[in-house]
Design a protein around this motif. Structure first.
Motif, PDB file in Angstrom:
ATOM      1  N   GLY A 208       0.779  -1.232   0.000  1.00 61.39           N
ATOM      2  CA  GLY A 208       0.000   0.000   0.000  1.00 61.39           C
ATOM      3  C   GLY A 208       0.809   1.279   0.000  1.00 61.39           C
ATOM      4  O   GLY A 208       0.242   2.371   0.143  1.00 61.39           O
ATOM      5  N   VAL A 209       2.129   1.186  -0.146  1.00 62.57           N
ATOM      6  CA  VAL A 209       2.962   2.383  -0.216  1.00 62.57           C
ATOM      7  C   VAL A 209       2.908   2.934  -1.638  1.00 62.57           C
ATOM      8  O   VAL A 209       3.163   2.214  -2.607  1.00 62.57           O
ATOM      9  CB  VAL A 209       4.425   2.077   0.179  1.00 62.57           C
ATOM     10  CG1 VAL A 209       5.305   3.303  -0.025  1.00 62.57           C
ATOM     11  CG2 VAL A 209       4.499   1.591   1.616  1.00 62.57           C
ATOM     12  N   ASP A 210       2.563   4.195  -1.772  1.00 65.15           N
ATOM     13  CA  ASP A 210       2.463   4.851  -3.073  1.00 65.15           C
ATOM     14  C   ASP A 210       3.865   5.074  -3.633  1.00 65.15           C
ATOM     15  O   ASP A 210       4.652   5.845  -3.064  1.00 65.15           O
ATOM     16  CB  ASP A 210       1.729   6.188  -2.910  1.00 65.15           C
ATOM     17  CG  ASP A 210       1.642   6.979  -4.211  1.00 65.15           C
ATOM     18  OD1 ASP A 210       1.944   6.416  -5.280  1.00 65.15           O
ATOM     19  OD2 ASP A 210       1.266   8.172  -4.133  1.00 65.15           O
ATOM     20  N   LEU A 211       4.211   4.419  -4.742  1.00 63.06           N
ATOM     21  CA  LEU A 211       5.542   4.581  -5.312  1.00 63.06           C
ATOM     22  C   LEU A 211       5.768   5.985  -5.855  1.00 63.06           C
ATOM     23  O   LEU A 211       6.907   6.398  -6.073  1.00 63.06           O
ATOM     24  CB  LEU A 211       5.784   3.543  -6.411  1.00 63.06           C
ATOM     25  CG  LEU A 211       5.802   2.074  -5.960  1.00 63.06           C
ATOM     26  CD1 LEU A 211       6.237   1.172  -7.109  1.00 63.06           C
ATOM     27  CD2 LEU A 211       6.715   1.874  -4.748  1.00 63.06           C
ATOM     28  N   GLY A 212       4.692   6.734  -6.046  1.00 61.32           N
ATOM     29  CA  GLY A 212       4.833   8.127  -6.433  1.00 61.32           C
ATOM     30  C   GLY A 212       5.415   8.981  -5.321  1.00 61.32           C
ATOM     31  O   GLY A 212       5.872  10.107  -5.584  1.00 61.32           O
ATOM     32  N   ALA A 213       5.409   8.472  -4.100  1.00 63.78           N
ATOM     33  CA  ALA A 213       5.987   9.184  -2.958  1.00 63.78           C
ATOM     34  C   ALA A 213       7.350   8.621  -2.572  1.00 63.78           C
ATOM     35  O   ALA A 213       7.914   9.016  -1.545  1.00 63.78           O
ATOM     36  CB  ALA A 213       5.045   9.101  -1.757  1.00 63.78           C
ATOM     37  N   VAL A 214       7.885   7.719  -3.384  1.00 61.58           N
ATOM     38  CA  VAL A 214       9.140   7.038  -3.071  1.00 61.58           C
ATOM     39  C   VAL A 214      10.281   7.621  -3.885  1.00 61.58           C
ATOM     40  O   VAL A 214      10.145   7.881  -5.083  1.00 61.58           O
ATOM     41  CB  VAL A 214       9.022   5.522  -3.336  1.00 61.58           C
ATOM     42  CG1 VAL A 214      10.384   4.836  -3.229  1.00 61.58           C
ATOM     43  CG2 VAL A 214       8.037   4.895  -2.352  1.00 61.58           C
ATOM     44  N   SER A 215      11.408   7.821  -3.226  1.00 60.34           N
ATOM     45  CA  SER A 215      12.656   8.177  -3.891  1.00 60.34           C
ATOM     46  C   SER A 215      13.664   7.068  -3.602  1.00 60.34           C
ATOM     47  O   SER A 215      13.556   6.378  -2.582  1.00 60.34           O
ATOM     48  CB  SER A 215      13.178   9.515  -3.357  1.00 60.34           C
ATOM     49  OG  SER A 215      14.246  10.007  -4.143  1.00 60.34           O
ATOM     50  N   VAL A 216      14.614   6.891  -4.496  1.00 56.17           N
ATOM     51  CA  VAL A 216      15.651   5.875  -4.278  1.00 56.17           C
ATOM     52  C   VAL A 216      16.988   6.566  -4.058  1.00 56.17           C
ATOM     53  O   VAL A 216      17.288   7.599  -4.654  1.00 56.17           O
ATOM     54  CB  VAL A 216      15.737   4.878  -5.449  1.00 56.17           C
ATOM     55  CG1 VAL A 216      14.544   3.943  -5.434  1.00 56.17           C
ATOM     56  CG2 VAL A 216      15.848   5.582  -6.793  1.00 56.17           C
ATOM     57  N   HIS A 217      17.791   5.968  -3.190  1.00 53.00           N
ATOM     58  CA  HIS A 217      19.055   6.573  -2.755  1.00 53.00           C
ATOM     59  C   HIS A 217      20.128   5.490  -2.814  1.00 53.00           C
ATOM     60  O   HIS A 217      20.318   4.733  -1.857  1.00 53.00           O
ATOM     61  CB  HIS A 217      18.883   7.104  -1.328  1.00 53.00           C
ATOM     62  CG  HIS A 217      20.060   7.847  -0.792  1.00 53.00           C
ATOM     63  ND1 HIS A 217      19.996   9.178  -0.430  1.00 53.00           N
ATOM     64  CD2 HIS A 217      21.332   7.463  -0.528  1.00 53.00           C
ATOM     65  CE1 HIS A 217      21.172   9.570   0.022  1.00 53.00           C
ATOM     66  NE2 HIS A 217      22.006   8.538  -0.015  1.00 53.00           N
TER      67      HIS A 217
END
Length: 310
Positions: A208-217
């Motif tokens: 249920g985590v919105d990937l539109g709110a995810v950044s990768v580091h």
């Protein structure tokens, strides 16, 4: 200066936000203290190159990260840019007071997916870290201001080894449940690969985590940062953390080498026809200038290829 030939790939976003961490994550691990005037000029040059998200500093206690002890002075030396995010890392309620007093409009908190790193970096267990972050996040969300949540050790830990995907998903979901508006997945020691990247992002979406709110580091310890980034874009991620010139590491994880270089990221994105708003020649010039201030060449391959020859 040469520009990449544009050859798009299907299934990628039209635009990507480049989230610049050089002034904070990049400089926090320097052995010598960088003067605040140099840091301020670095930020000004980064913004002038078209970057719209520049993480400037941290309100961590100066005993732990003396390189960032000048946080208030740095912020006072910078103008308020329209349309530019300038987040500050806030580790706890003491840092929160400093952030509010300084008028900071966006903060980040820095959590851990593993027990050992939580103990070493936060002096907390994984469970206890949520209690520490809750009032910090709440104070900003009550003001309708954004909060980024970093989760470190998402792909591997130097003390615990492989980190199970479900363990990472649980921590990420808890961090977002606190009220964070953005989640940054940290490959702190640079051990991720594209398959692992897809597996974690898929599991987060299923939780249920919105990937539109995810950044990768991603860190580039094994040369996989760009490959992992490309896979994240294929999964729907549209925000990528990077550090100008490839500066940075992690003071609490000795095997962590530099971050993904912003120039290498922008070269790839522009070659794929993805908009960033970044002026690559201006960014390269900024990293060349910063390398001169630090007294060593930039590890970025793109900077090395495009920098003017003396």
């Amino acid at each position: 200066m040469r520009e990449p030939q544009v050859v798009p790939l299907d299934g990628l976003p039209a635009r990507v936000t480049v989230y610049e961490v050089g002034p904070r994550d990049g400089l926090q691990n320097e052995k010598a203290i960088v003067p605040v005037e140099v840091k301020a000029e670095f930020v000004r040059r980064l913004v002038a190159s078209g970057l719209t998200a520049v993480e400037t500093t941290s309100f961590v206690h100066p005993t732990w990260v003396p390189q960032l002890a000048d946080a208030e002075a740095l912020l006072a030396a910078l103008p308020a840019y329209d349309g530019v995010r300038m987040p500050v890392l806030v580790p706890n309620e003491r840092g929160l007071v400093r952030a509010l007093d300084a008028g900071v409009r966006e903060i980040a908190v820095f959590g851990s997916a593993t027990e050992t790193f939580a103990r070493r970096n936060l002096n907390r267990t994984v469970a206890e870290q949520y209690e520490m972050f809750a009032p910090v996040v709440a104070a900003y969300r009550e003001r309708d201001l954004p909060v980024r949540a970093y989760v470190s050790m998402c792909f591997g830990d130097p003390w615990e080894g492989d980190v199970p995907v479900p363990q990472v998903v649980e921590v990420c979901a808890r961090m977002m449940a606190l009220g964070a508006t953005e989640l940054s997945l940290g490959d702190t020691i640079g051990v991720a690969n594209p398959g692992h990247t897809r597996a974690l992002l898929t599991a987060l979406a299923e939780a249920g985590v919105d990937l539109g709110a995810v950044s990768v580091h991603f860190h580039d310890t094994y040369g996989q940062a760009l490959a992992n980034t490309l896979e994240a874009l294929r999964c729907g991620v549209t925000s990528v953390d990077s550090s100008a010139g490839g500066l940075g590491g992690c003071p609490y994880a000795e095997s962590a080498t530099g971050n993904l270089a912003t120039e290498d990221l922008v070269w790839m994105l522009h070659g794929l026809g993805i908009e960033t708003g970044v002026d690559l020649p201006a960014l390269v010039a900024t990293s060349v200038w910063m390398a001169e201030q630090l007294g060593r060449p930039s590890p970025s391959r793109t900077v090395a290829a495009l920098a003017p020859r003396g």
